[in-house]
Scaffold this motif. Structure first.
Motif, PDB file in Angstrom:
ATOM      1  N   PRO A   1       0.879  -1.258  -0.156  1.00 16.57           N
ATOM      2  CA  PRO A   1      -0.012  -0.254   0.023  1.00 16.57           C
ATOM      3  C   PRO A   1       0.325   1.479   0.242  1.00 16.57           C
ATOM      4  CG  PRO A   1      -0.037  -0.891   1.741  1.00 16.57           C
ATOM      5  CD  PRO A   1       0.537  -1.956   1.339  1.00 16.57           C
ATOM      6  N   THR A   2       0.158   1.983   0.114  1.00 17.12           N
ATOM      7  CA  THR A   2       1.103   3.291  -0.321  1.00 17.12           C
ATOM      8  C   THR A   2       0.707   4.547   1.192  1.00 17.12           C
ATOM      9  OG1 THR A   2      -1.462   4.677  -1.478  1.00 17.12           O
ATOM     10  CG2 THR A   2       0.036   4.030  -2.635  1.00 17.12           C
ATOM     11  N   MET A   3      -0.586   4.094   1.466  1.00 21.81           N
ATOM     12  CA  MET A   3      -1.003   4.821   3.164  1.00 21.81           C
ATOM     13  C   MET A   3       0.667   3.358   4.100  1.00 21.81           C
ATOM     14  SD  MET A   3      -1.227   7.786   2.969  1.00 21.81           S
ATOM     15  CE  MET A   3      -2.218   8.472   2.091  1.00 21.81           C
ATOM     16  N   GLN A   4       0.817   3.809   4.653  1.00 21.93           N
ATOM     17  CA  GLN A   4       1.309   2.857   6.320  1.00 21.93           C
ATOM     18  C   GLN A   4       1.406   3.475   7.161  1.00 21.93           C
ATOM     19  OE1 GLN A   4       5.662   1.828   5.252  1.00 21.93           O
ATOM     20  NE2 GLN A   4       5.247   1.433   3.222  1.00 21.93           N
ATOM     21  N   SER A   5       1.843   2.466   8.398  1.00 31.42           N
ATOM     22  CA  SER A   5       0.598   2.877   9.870  1.00 31.42           C
ATOM     23  C   SER A   5       2.279   3.299   9.586  1.00 31.42           C
ATOM     24  CB  SER A   5       0.551   2.131   9.968  1.00 31.42           C
ATOM     25  OG  SER A   5       0.994   1.809  12.184  1.00 31.42           O
ATOM     26  N   ALA A   6       2.420   4.261  11.076  1.00 32.90           N
ATOM     27  CA  ALA A   6       4.033   4.738  11.880  1.00 32.90           C
ATOM     28  C   ALA A   6       4.885   3.729  12.381  1.00 32.90           C
ATOM     29  CB  ALA A   6       4.452   6.361  12.877  1.00 32.90           C
ATOM     30  N   ASP A   7       3.943   2.616  12.735  1.00 32.75           N
ATOM     31  CA  ASP A   7       4.579   1.189  14.054  1.00 32.75           C
ATOM     32  C   ASP A   7       5.854   0.973  13.032  1.00 32.75           C
ATOM     33  OD1 ASP A   7       1.984   2.872  15.724  1.00 32.75           O
ATOM     34  OD2 ASP A   7       1.102   0.784  15.168  1.00 32.75           O
ATOM     35  N   LEU A   8       5.226   0.819  12.315  1.00 34.58           N
ATOM     36  CA  LEU A   8       6.916  -0.083  11.880  1.00 34.58           C
ATOM     37  C   LEU A   8       7.892   0.494  11.573  1.00 34.58           C
ATOM     38  CD1 LEU A   8       5.507  -2.441   8.681  1.00 34.58           C
ATOM     39  CD2 LEU A   8       6.442  -3.515  11.046  1.00 34.58           C
ATOM     40  N   TRP A   9       8.079   2.037  11.403  1.00 35.69           N
ATOM     41  CA  TRP A   9       9.069   2.578  11.139  1.00 35.69           C
ATOM     42  C   TRP A   9       9.586   2.256  12.038  1.00 35.69           C
ATOM     43  CZ3 TRP A   9      10.817   4.812   6.274  1.00 35.69           C
ATOM     44  CH2 TRP A   9      10.209   4.298   5.345  1.00 35.69           C
ATOM     45  N   ARG A  10       8.597   2.716  13.458  1.00 36.36           N
ATOM     46  CA  ARG A  10       9.051   2.904  15.003  1.00 36.36           C
ATOM     47  C   ARG A  10      10.432   2.368  15.141  1.00 36.36           C
ATOM     48  NH1 ARG A  10       3.554   5.890  16.701  1.00 36.36           N
ATOM     49  NH2 ARG A  10       4.607   7.699  16.206  1.00 36.36           N
ATOM     50  N   GLU A  11       9.559   1.272  14.865  1.00 35.87           N
ATOM     51  CA  GLU A  11      10.771   0.503  14.998  1.00 35.87           C
ATOM     52  C   GLU A  11      11.758   0.301  14.416  1.00 35.87           C
ATOM     53  OE1 GLU A  11       9.110  -4.684  14.535  1.00 35.87           O
ATOM     54  OE2 GLU A  11       7.845  -3.676  14.764  1.00 35.87           O
ATOM     55  N   SER A  12      12.418  -0.092  13.271  1.00 33.31           N
ATOM     56  CA  SER A  12      13.556  -0.159  12.239  1.00 33.31           C
ATOM     57  C   SER A  12      14.357   1.744  12.837  1.00 33.31           C
ATOM     58  CB  SER A  12      13.394   0.298  10.851  1.00 33.31           C
ATOM     59  OG  SER A  12      12.885   1.884  10.171  1.00 33.31           O
ATOM     60  N   GLY A  13      13.496   2.662  13.910  1.00 33.45           N
ATOM     61  CA  GLY A  13      14.236   3.524  14.213  1.00 33.45           C
ATOM     62  C   GLY A  13      13.835   5.012  12.782  1.00 33.45           C
ATOM     63  N   ARG A  14      13.498   4.415  11.515  1.00 33.90           N
ATOM     64  CA  ARG A  14      13.126   5.576  10.330  1.00 33.90           C
ATOM     65  C   ARG A  14      12.269   6.328  10.484  1.00 33.90           C
ATOM     66  NH1 ARG A  14      14.841   3.835   4.621  1.00 33.90           N
ATOM     67  NH2 ARG A  14      13.226   3.087   4.758  1.00 33.90           N
ATOM     68  N   TYR A  15      11.553   6.257  11.630  1.00 38.10           N
ATOM     69  CA  TYR A  15      10.249   6.801  11.120  1.00 38.10           C
ATOM     70  C   TYR A  15      11.003   8.691  11.852  1.00 38.10           C
ATOM     71  CZ  TYR A  15       5.821   8.878  12.039  1.00 38.10           C
ATOM     72  OH  TYR A  15       4.304  10.155  12.091  1.00 38.10           O
ATOM     73  N   GLU A  16      11.544   8.570  12.755  1.00 38.45           N
ATOM     74  CA  GLU A  16      12.431   9.843  14.125  1.00 38.45           C
ATOM     75  C   GLU A  16      13.439  10.277  12.019  1.00 38.45           C
ATOM     76  OE1 GLU A  16      11.276  11.599  15.509  1.00 38.45           O
ATOM     77  OE2 GLU A  16      10.226  10.260  16.269  1.00 38.45           O
ATOM     78  N   ALA A  17      13.755   9.404  12.127  1.00 38.99           N
ATOM     79  CA  ALA A  17      15.753  10.103  11.228  1.00 38.99           C
ATOM     80  C   ALA A  17      15.365  10.448   9.841  1.00 38.99           C
ATOM     81  CB  ALA A  17      16.477   8.923  11.010  1.00 38.99           C
ATOM     82  N   TYR A  18      14.000   9.749   9.175  1.00 39.52           N
ATOM     83  CA  TYR A  18      14.057  10.559   7.895  1.00 39.52           C
ATOM     84  C   TYR A  18      13.484  12.014   7.831  1.00 39.52           C
ATOM     85  CZ  TYR A  18      13.116   8.147   3.055  1.00 39.52           C
ATOM     86  OH  TYR A  18      12.960   8.498   1.862  1.00 39.52           O
ATOM     87  N   GLY A  19      12.747  12.560   8.469  1.00 42.83           N
ATOM     88  CA  GLY A  19      12.722  13.615   8.574  1.00 42.83           C
ATOM     89  C   GLY A  19      11.985  14.473   7.578  1.00 42.83           C
ATOM     90  N   GLN A  20      12.040  15.627   7.778  1.00 39.59           N
ATOM     91  CA  GLN A  20      10.766  16.452   6.538  1.00 39.59           C
ATOM     92  C   GLN A  20      10.509  15.532   4.974  1.00 39.59           C
ATOM     93  OE1 GLN A  20      11.692  20.766   7.148  1.00 39.59           O
ATOM     94  NE2 GLN A  20      10.051  20.185   8.724  1.00 39.59           N
ATOM     95  N   GLU A  21      11.193  14.809   4.887  1.00 37.19           N
ATOM     96  CA  GLU A  21      10.549  14.192   3.560  1.00 37.19           C
ATOM     97  C   GLU A  21       9.664  13.502   3.235  1.00 37.19           C
ATOM     98  OE1 GLU A  21      13.650  12.237   0.705  1.00 37.19           O
ATOM     99  OE2 GLU A  21      14.736  14.892   0.113  1.00 37.19           O
ATOM    100  N   MET A  22       9.119  13.237   5.164  1.00 36.76           N
ATOM    101  CA  MET A  22       8.161  11.984   5.190  1.00 36.76           C
ATOM    102  C   MET A  22       6.925  12.439   5.189  1.00 36.76           C
ATOM    103  SD  MET A  22       8.085   9.397   7.111  1.00 36.76           S
ATOM    104  CE  MET A  22       8.677   7.815   6.572  1.00 36.76           C
ATOM    105  N   LEU A  23       5.278  12.480   4.197  1.00 33.55           N
ATOM    106  CA  LEU A  23       4.503  13.066   4.586  1.00 33.55           C
ATOM    107  C   LEU A  23       3.907  12.463   4.923  1.00 33.55           C
ATOM    108  CD1 LEU A  23       2.421  15.220   3.500  1.00 33.55           C
ATOM    109  CD2 LEU A  23       2.041  13.319   1.520  1.00 33.55           C
ATOM    110  N   ARG A  24       3.821  12.765   6.542  1.00 33.37           N
ATOM    111  CA  ARG A  24       2.753  12.448   7.788  1.00 33.37           C
ATOM    112  C   ARG A  24       1.342  12.930   7.970  1.00 33.37           C
ATOM    113  NH1 ARG A  24       7.930  11.453  10.929  1.00 33.37           N
ATOM    114  NH2 ARG A  24       9.747  11.973   9.724  1.00 33.37           N
ATOM    115  N   MET A  25       0.590  12.190   8.149  1.00 30.09           N
ATOM    116  CA  MET A  25      -1.030  12.422   8.659  1.00 30.09           C
ATOM    117  C   MET A  25      -0.767  11.494   9.830  1.00 30.09           C
ATOM    118  SD  MET A  25      -1.619  10.934   4.789  1.00 30.09           S
ATOM    119  CE  MET A  25      -0.290  10.920   4.703  1.00 30.09           C
ATOM    120  N   LYS A  26      -2.265  12.198  10.377  1.00 30.88           N
ATOM    121  CA  LYS A  26      -3.617  10.813  11.552  1.00 30.88           C
ATOM    122  C   LYS A  26      -4.570  11.031  10.734  1.00 30.88           C
ATOM    123  CE  LYS A  26      -0.978  13.299  15.789  1.00 30.88           C
ATOM    124  NZ  LYS A  26      -0.717  11.970  16.150  1.00 30.88           N
ATOM    125  N   ASP A  27      -4.831   9.036  11.482  1.00 31.67           N
ATOM    126  CA  ASP A  27      -6.370   9.009  11.073  1.00 31.67           C
ATOM    127  C   ASP A  27      -7.041   9.237  12.099  1.00 31.67           C
ATOM    128  OD1 ASP A  27      -6.003   6.951  12.709  1.00 31.67           O
ATOM    129  OD2 ASP A  27      -5.901   5.617  11.318  1.00 31.67           O
TER     130      ASP A  27
END
Ligand code: ATP
Ligand code: MG
Length: 451
Positions: free
Chosen positions: A72-98
């Protein structure tokens, strides 16, 4: 397709927002329309080329033994927290809330998601090696989207992921990707040079970028001119053969070719001066081996032959499918417009009727159209009531490699004119011979599948 029934909103004027030729030509040829910064609608002609490029990528991935799938194009942030990239990816990541206040994101890449799929279903080395890939829209909130589809925010990308038991196996997967990418770009009429690169936010030690030389490229590149003599051609290769894939990698990477990020002036200066080149390039793909970075972080292990659980070795591999349209145009155009390589052309052949409404000319065009279609080709027949000059200008702008021109004067002598867009050379032939010639060209240089 009859042009009178198609949707081809060509622009007469040069759009002022376009800074580089590919962007200008894609807008003028009615291929794309910007919907907001770095986000485009793909109008029919652009969509047609995009799908041809996509189908070539699929063909060559499947040929290399890689398995298509889709995430899918839409992903939950949880997996990205596991890898540590949710923080690391920075402003290039488009984030939103459901609506339940859960953190979501639009996928910029998919290492986490594929690793999660892997760990849920694979537990034994017996299921390896495994390489899966997708062609899917990505979103990166680029600080400066520009140059049309070359640096978009939403863009279409092939991303593939290999899972292997050992580093040696994963390096074979790396080499296999390099070989398959060489074939892929060549089928599109492009020379893309593999260059040792920096790994950036994906991480890892081994990585090559593929660059197409073009003055408008964003990367500065340094290379030994001998690399541009190398072609993959139509050689057959066994993708399971470690030696063969390694051999191709060595052949294509042993000459100096680097981007500015990894450039080593001292090594460069050892190349004979007449072969040293400094130029610009467009990155159209990148391959990575990053070992156990994600499998360690996310617990993706398999049981080895000795019964012990070990983290899998991984790599990821990307092709900029939508960027390729821009790169191909940068590499192949003239002052009249685009010059599509046969491999990706939206239509195989244009038919220009010089005297629409003339009974004989109309009948000859209809026959040509039917004969080309019966041979499995997709012609574009300009059947509009327009002046010849306008018809030629449109055909030249949209860049079909072959054009058949039909007029009453030629028909009196039983001939039509077949013109090569690339060389501008024309020859007079009977309609049957013209069709035969075009069919033969595409037998030799087949176009990607499309619709
Ligand atoms: P770049 O250095 O150009 O920003 P990248 O190295 O971040 O690209 P990868 O993660 O390697 O990109 O993605 C694989 C391919 O996707 C790239 O080689 C490129 O062809 C394409 N790509 C990356 N970013 C964009 C973008 N913003 N617009 C269009 N294509 C892109
Ligand atoms: Mg890259």
């Amino acid at each position: 397709m009859r042009l009178s029934r198609y949707f081809l909103p060509v622009l007469k004027e040069n759009p002022s927002e376009a800074q580089i030729v590919s962007h200008r030509l894609m807008l003028r040829a009615g291929m794309i329309k910007q919907s907001s910064a770095g986000i485009y609608s793909w109008l029919p002609l652009g969509f047609k080329v995009l799908k041809k490029i996509e189908s070539i990528v699929h063909d060559e991935q499947i040929r290399a033994g890689h398995i298509p799938m889709q995430m899918p194009t839409m992903q939950s942030a949880d997996l990205w927290r596991e890898s540590g990239r949710y923080e690391a990816y920075g402003q290039e990541m488009l984030r939103m809330k459901d609506r339940h206040d859960r953190d979501m994101l639009f996928t910029p890449t998919a290492e986490e998601l594929i690793t999660d799929i892997f760990r849920a279903h694979v537990s034994s080395y017996k299921d390896l090696p495994l390489t899966m890939y997708q062609i899917q829209w990505k979103f990166r909130d680029e600080i400066r989207p520009r140059f049309g589809v070359m640096r978009g925010r939403e863009f279409y990308m092939k991303d593939g992921y290999n899972f292997d038991l050992t580093k040696e196996d994963a390096l074979h997967a790396y080499n296999r990707h390099l070989v398959s990418y060489l074939r892929t770009y060549e089928r599109m009429g492009l020379q893309a040079i593999p260059m040792r690169a920096d790994s950036g936010p994906i991480g890892g030690d081994d990585t090559h970028e593929f660059l197409v030389l073009a003055d408008t490229g964003e990367s500065e590149v340094f290379y030994d001119s001998a690399v541009t003599d190398l072609t993959f051609g139509d050689r057959e290769i066994d993708y399971d053969s470690v030696e063969q894939c390694q051999g191709v990698l060595e052949e294509f990477t042993s000459k100096y070719a680097r981007t500015d990020e990894t450039h080593d002036e001292a090594v460069f200066l050892q190349i004979p001066e007449e072969r040293r080149r400094v130029a610009r390039g467009i990155e159209v793909g990148q391959i990575f081996y990053f070992g156990t970075k994600y499998s360690d972080a996310m617990g993706a292990t398999v049981q080895g032959p000795d019964g012990k659980n070990v983290p899998v070795h991984m790599g990821s591999h990307g092709i900029g499918v939508s960027r390729l349209l821009g790169a191909i145009i940068e590499a192949s155009h003239d002052d009249k417009g685009i010059v599509w390589p046969e491999g990706v052309t939206p239509f195989h052949c244009g038919i220009v009727n010089l005297k629409q409404g003339d009974e004989e000319a109309d009948a000859a065009c209809n026959q040509l159209y039917a004969a080309l279609t019966a041979a499995g080709l997709d012609p574009l027949y300009d059947d509009r009531k327009e002046r010849a000059g306008g018809k030629f200008a449109t055909m030249d702008l949209i860049g079909l490699p072959w054009r058949i021109t039909v007029g009453p004067r030629g028909l009196k002598n039983g001939v039509v004119e077949l013109t090569s867009r690339r060389t501008g050379e024309s020859e007079e032939l009977s309609p049957e011979e013209a069709v035969k010639k075009v069919v033969a060209v595409y037998k030799k240089h087949p176009t990607g599948r499309g619709f």
